[in-house]
Enzyme design. Structure first.
Site, short mmCIF file in Angstrom:
data_model
loop_
_atom_site.label_atom_id
_atom_site.label_comp_id
_atom_site.label_asym_id
_atom_site.label_seq_id
_atom_site.Cartn_x
_atom_site.Cartn_y
_atom_site.Cartn_z
CB ILE A 37 29.16 4.20 44.44
CG1 ILE A 37 27.99 5.07 43.95
CG2 ILE A 37 30.16 5.06 45.20
CD1 ILE A 37 27.20 5.74 45.07
CB CYS A 38 33.61 2.53 45.31
SG CYS A 38 35.25 2.11 45.93
CB THR A 39 34.41 -2.27 45.20
OG1 THR A 39 33.83 -1.99 46.47
CG2 THR A 39 35.88 -1.86 45.21
N GLY A 40 31.21 -1.33 43.98
CA GLY A 40 29.90 -1.85 43.57
C GLY A 40 29.91 -2.30 42.13
#
Length: 337
Positions: A117-120
């Protein structure tokens, strides 16, 4: 006497890293914690783990999160989800894993489904799991991510990308879109739609990230394409021309196309295809209509055209899709009797 197969929910393990965003950490628990089978048994088992022994994990807020599982939990996962973190250090700065994080990821079994999720996504990329593959992240980070990982095919416009065993999503709320998509992929549109209703979110958002990128505020008197979209949804089974959609808003085709992309992130043609695929999925799951009938009612015209579009969007044929999800419905109905 025939024995019923042993029931085991799909285990989702969420990796909590220091600096995590509490909202994103909660998304998998909210979405995967809802689905139930006909007997009321949870279809997913969701646990959270840290890269260290159980204990507190820092967040970007003024509180920590107490995590009850260490990295060993990753070895039990059918799906691993990595939410965003603001303390990725060398992962974010240099594109390399820390020794502690690398050791934790080594617990993941081959064949485990991975998602971010996102910058993961930086964690998956630094682990070499995205080389040569398509991926996305928050639009504001896309250019930097592409420079750090040039071997990844970055698409900054979409809400999420499903590349089979690895899925990535854009920023924050796009994690909801991604998790609902995985539920839909695993158990069909009816289950995913039920989860969306209970969560009070749309089961499928139109378009991509482009609609959320900052632009000057439009004149409130300026026309939108909302009415044209509603008009099209009411007649997906009919041929729909771009000029007909533009006419609903009294716009030129050129102006309508530009405005449509600004509002949805995709072209009118791409949007129509997305809506027709969703209509076809619903009909294949919920009716006994033939593939030819479904193709006509969804607006594809022919079974061959629908087959090509479903193969491109879902990776399966209409017959295979129906076989998978109708079998689940028939099993559920039998259990209720």
């Amino acid at each position: 006497m025939r024995r019923e197969p042993e029931f085991r929910p799909h285990r989702v393990v969420v990796l909590a890293l220091d600096g995590l965003l509490p909202f994103e950490l909660g998304i998998p628990h909210r979405i995967f914690g809802r689905p139930r089978d006909a007997r009321g048994r949870p279809l997913y088992d969701v646990v959270t783990c840290s890269i260290r022994p159980p204990g507190p994990v820092r967040t970007d807020a003024d509180f920590a999160v107490q995590v009850e599982h260490g990295p060993e939990a990753l070895a039990t996962a059918d799906t691993v989800i990595v939410p965003a973190s603001y303390e990725l250090g060398p992962v974010f700065e240099e594109g390399v894993l820390t020794g502690e994080l690398a050791a934790a990821l080594d617990h993941i079994r081959p064949g485990t489904r991975l998602a971010s999720i996102c910058t993961g996504v930086y964690v998956l990329a630094a682990a070499g799991l995205l080389d040569g593959r398509p991926a996305t992240t928050h639009w504001a980070d896309a250019d930097r991510f592409q420079r750090l990982f040039p071997h990844i095919q970055v698409d900054p416009d979409v809400l999420f990308i499903d590349d089979g065993d690895v899925l990535t999503s854009a920023g924050v709320a796009a994690g909801i879109d991604l998790c609902l998509h995985m539920v839909r992929r695993d158990h069909g549109t009816a289950v995913a739609n039920d989860v969306a209703r209970r969560t009070v979110v749309p089961p499928h958002r139109d378009g991509g990230q482009a609609q959320y990128i900052h632009r000057p505020v439009p004149d409130p008197q300026q026309a939108t394409t909302t009415s044209a979209r509603a008009w099209a949804l009411g007649r997906l089974h009919e041929p729909i021309q771009l000029r007909d959609m533009a006419a609903q808003e009294s716009m030129s085709v050129r102006t309508f196309t530009r405005r449509f992309r600004e509002e949805t992130g995709v072209s009118p043609g791409q949007w129509l295809t997305q809506q027709r695929v969703e209509r076809a999925r619903h009909l294949l799951e919920s009716t006994d209509r033939s593939v030819e009938q479904v193709a006509r009612e969804a607006g594809f015209g022919t079974a061959q055209s629908m087959r090509q579009h479903l193969q491109a969007a879902l990776g399966v044929t209409p017959t295979a899709y129906r076989r998978t999800f109708r079998a689940e419905k028939e099993t559920a109905a039998a259990l209720r009797r």
